[in-house]
Design a protein around this motif. Structure first.
Motif: not given
Length: 109
Positions: A93-107
């Motif tokens: 979940w911590e890795r997934y949350k980091a992915f989600g934050a990056q996806a929202q930031a980039y995309c």
């Protein structure tokens, strides 16, 4: 509308940021891009889904990507992982949350 597809990719994300160029094609799409393109969300489009996949490639290993694909079909699975008390689910979940934050930031634009 973009937020509904990003929500599926990030669920618990709160921050925004930078733009990433999109250079992916549907033929070489990864698992998250494929799930995104097949989702019934109105905001899903090839460019957004390719961007989300690029972020996934930078932040998640293959197994985590395959696990996250299930969240596009059944958001309840994400909730179960989030509520889980196991160390492996917490780490994912911590890795997934980091992915989600990056996806929202980039995309997220």
């Amino acid at each position: 509308m973009k937020k509904s597809i990003l929500w599926a990719a990030s669920l618990a994300v709160l921050s925004l940021g930078v733009v990433l160029p999109v250079m992916s094609s549907f033929a070489s799409a990864g698992p998250i891009e494929n799930a995104c393109n097949r989702s019934e969300r109105k905001a899903a489009n090839r460019q957004l889904c390719a961007c989300i996949q690029q972020v996934a490639d930078m932040t998640l290993k293959g197994g985590d990507q395959r696990r996250a694909v299930a969240f596009f079909k059944d958001p309840e699975k994400a909730h179960k992982v989030w509520m889980s008390k196991t160390d492996s689910d917490d780490a994912f979940w911590e890795r997934y949350k980091a992915f989600g934050a990056q996806a929202q930031a980039y995309c997220g634009g």
